[in-house]
Design a protein around this motif. Structure first.
Motif, PDB file in Angstrom:
ATOM      1  N   UNK A 277       0.833  -1.204   0.000  1.00  0.00           N
ATOM      2  CA  UNK A 277       0.000   0.000   0.000  1.00  0.00           C
ATOM      3  C   UNK A 277       0.868   1.254   0.000  1.00  0.00           C
ATOM      4  N   UNK A 278       1.963   1.223   0.739  1.00  0.00           N
ATOM      5  CA  UNK A 278       2.878   2.363   0.738  1.00  0.00           C
ATOM      6  C   UNK A 278       3.413   2.605  -0.676  1.00  0.00           C
ATOM      7  N   UNK A 279       3.771   1.537  -1.376  1.00  0.00           N
ATOM      8  CA  UNK A 279       4.235   1.655  -2.764  1.00  0.00           C
ATOM      9  C   UNK A 279       3.131   2.233  -3.649  1.00  0.00           C
ATOM     10  N   UNK A 280       1.895   1.777  -3.458  1.00  0.00           N
ATOM     11  CA  UNK A 280       0.772   2.276  -4.255  1.00  0.00           C
ATOM     12  C   UNK A 280       0.524   3.760  -4.017  1.00  0.00           C
ATOM     13  N   UNK A 281       0.628   4.205  -2.767  1.00  0.00           N
ATOM     14  CA  UNK A 281       0.415   5.616  -2.443  1.00  0.00           C
ATOM     15  C   UNK A 281       1.513   6.469  -3.077  1.00  0.00           C
ATOM     16  N   UNK A 282       2.757   6.003  -2.996  1.00  0.00           N
ATOM     17  CA  UNK A 282       3.870   6.742  -3.618  1.00  0.00           C
ATOM     18  C   UNK A 282       3.631   6.855  -5.121  1.00  0.00           C
ATOM     19  N   UNK A 283       3.225   5.767  -5.761  1.00  0.00           N
ATOM     20  CA  UNK A 283       2.970   5.777  -7.209  1.00  0.00           C
ATOM     21  C   UNK A 283       1.813   6.730  -7.541  1.00  0.00           C
ATOM     22  N   UNK A 284       0.794   6.737  -6.715  1.00  0.00           N
ATOM     23  CA  UNK A 284      -0.368   7.606  -6.937  1.00  0.00           C
ATOM     24  C   UNK A 284       0.027   9.081  -6.837  1.00  0.00           C
ATOM     25  N   UNK A 285       0.808   9.428  -5.814  1.00  0.00           N
ATOM     26  CA  UNK A 285       1.239  10.812  -5.631  1.00  0.00           C
ATOM     27  C   UNK A 285       2.155  11.235  -6.773  1.00  0.00           C
ATOM     28  N   UNK A 286       3.080  10.366  -7.156  1.00  0.00           N
ATOM     29  CA  UNK A 286       4.020  10.716  -8.232  1.00  0.00           C
ATOM     30  C   UNK A 286       3.339  10.792  -9.592  1.00  0.00           C
ATOM     31  N   UNK A 287       2.168  10.163  -9.727  1.00  0.00           N
ATOM     32  CA  UNK A 287       1.401  10.311 -10.950  1.00  0.00           C
ATOM     33  C   UNK A 287       0.842  11.721 -11.100  1.00  0.00           C
ATOM     34  N   UNK A 288       0.695  12.399  -9.981  1.00  0.00           N
ATOM     35  CA  UNK A 288       0.150  13.762  -9.993  1.00  0.00           C
ATOM     36  C   UNK A 288       1.238  14.827  -9.827  1.00  0.00           C
ATOM     37  N   UNK A 289       2.160  14.602  -8.876  1.00  0.00           N
ATOM     38  CA  UNK A 289       3.180  15.599  -8.555  1.00  0.00           C
ATOM     39  C   UNK A 289       4.573  15.114  -8.964  1.00  0.00           C
ATOM     40  N   UNK A 290       5.388  16.033  -9.415  1.00  0.00           N
ATOM     41  CA  UNK A 290       6.761  15.735  -9.835  1.00  0.00           C
ATOM     42  C   UNK A 290       7.687  15.824  -8.622  1.00  0.00           C
ATOM     43  N   UNK A 291       7.515  14.905  -7.699  1.00  0.00           N
ATOM     44  CA  UNK A 291       8.291  14.906  -6.462  1.00  0.00           C
ATOM     45  C   UNK A 291       8.991  13.550  -6.336  1.00  0.00           C
ATOM     46  N   UNK A 292      10.236  13.513  -5.846  1.00  0.00           N
ATOM     47  CA  UNK A 292      10.939  12.228  -5.710  1.00  0.00           C
ATOM     48  C   UNK A 292      10.211  11.274  -4.765  1.00  0.00           C
ATOM     49  N   UNK A 293      10.262   9.987  -5.084  1.00  0.00           N
ATOM     50  CA  UNK A 293       9.606   8.962  -4.269  1.00  0.00           C
ATOM     51  C   UNK A 293      10.129   8.986  -2.832  1.00  0.00           C
ATOM     52  N   UNK A 294      11.412   9.291  -2.672  1.00  0.00           N
ATOM     53  CA  UNK A 294      12.009   9.329  -1.337  1.00  0.00           C
ATOM     54  C   UNK A 294      11.305  10.353  -0.444  1.00  0.00           C
ATOM     55  N   UNK A 295      10.936  11.501  -1.021  1.00  0.00           N
ATOM     56  CA  UNK A 295      10.270  12.533  -0.237  1.00  0.00           C
ATOM     57  C   UNK A 295       8.848  12.132   0.133  1.00  0.00           C
ATOM     58  N   UNK A 296       8.181  11.383  -0.727  1.00  0.00           N
ATOM     59  CA  UNK A 296       6.829  10.917  -0.411  1.00  0.00           C
ATOM     60  C   UNK A 296       6.899   9.844   0.668  1.00  0.00           C
ATOM     61  N   UNK A 297       7.813   8.875   0.496  1.00  0.00           N
ATOM     62  CA  UNK A 297       7.972   7.813   1.496  1.00  0.00           C
ATOM     63  C   UNK A 297       8.379   8.374   2.854  1.00  0.00           C
ATOM     64  N   UNK A 298       9.131   9.472   2.848  1.00  0.00           N
ATOM     65  CA  UNK A 298       9.591  10.071   4.099  1.00  0.00           C
ATOM     66  C   UNK A 298       8.461  10.602   4.967  1.00  0.00           C
ATOM     67  N   UNK A 299       7.284  10.815   4.391  1.00  0.00           N
ATOM     68  CA  UNK A 299       6.153  11.302   5.180  1.00  0.00           C
ATOM     69  C   UNK A 299       5.336  10.156   5.765  1.00  0.00           C
TER      70      UNK A 299
END
Length: 197
Positions: A41-63
């Motif tokens: 699920x964490x991987x899915x959320x990161x993929x979902x956010x990166x589909x919308x925002x141009x932000x590195x996966x590391x920064x999304x996972x860090x939250x």
């Protein structure tokens, strides 16, 4: 934001009636399925956010943080902290490093690409600087003069995007599919260990 995944031994028994012979092992198997689902699920959320925002996966996972399930409490939680904002430099800022020469008057200072599907946006009166700590960021001057103080700029928070009904529904459906897949896998594993498969 908090996403909770829960399962129990009854879910496994409902899908696989032969598991009644190994009922003692089912709570641990359900907890393993929940924990694997949380990681996916964490991987899915990161993929979902990166589909919308141009932000590195590391920064999304860090939250995000995961509280794992265990055999006496088969409830796992994926927590997403909303307070942490991502520095604007992480949204593909150009130039990536501070310039030695002062830019010519009227030239755009920095350009960023916040949305994955959009183009680059030039920002005037901002610049890239390296602090004494080594941190590189996009800054603007607090006043119109060429002096201190300066403040770092941050990009938009992506957590409100996850609250949208269509996004929340997609993430929930992916979590449900993952949970049933992992429950079936754990059921097969327990049946094989007991010699019932």
């Amino acid at each position: 934001m908090k996403l909770v995944i829960t399962s129990c031994a009854d879910d496994l028994l409902w899908r696989h009636s032969r598991l009644a012979a190994v009922a003692d092992a089912l709570p641990a198997a359900a907890a393993r399925a929940v924990n694997k689902t949380l990681q996916g699920l964490r991987t899915d959320v990161v993929r979902e956010v990166r589909g919308r925002y141009n932000v590195p996966a590391k920064d999304v996972r860090g939250t995000m943080s995961i509280r794992k399930a265990w055999k006496h409490n088969a409830e796992g939680v994926l927590r997403i902290r909303a307070a942490r904002s991502v520095p604007l430099v992480r949204f593909g800022a150009l130039p990536r490093t501070p310039k030695v020469k002062r830019p010519r008057k009227g030239a755009p200072g920095v350009s960023v690409k916040v949305l994955s599907s959009g183009g680059r946006k030039p920002l005037r009166r901002v610049f890239v600087a390296r602090m004494r700590s080594g941190h590189v960021g996009v800054y603007e001057r607090a006043s119109g003069v060429r002096a201190l103080p300066i403040r770092e700029l941050h990009g938009p928070s992506f957590v409100p995007y996850l609250y949208r009904d269509d996004v929340h529904e997609r993430v929930t459906d992916m979590a449900t599919d993952r949970l049933w897949k992992h429950l079936d896998h754990e059921a097969g594993r327990e049946l094989k260990k007991a010699g019932l498969s």
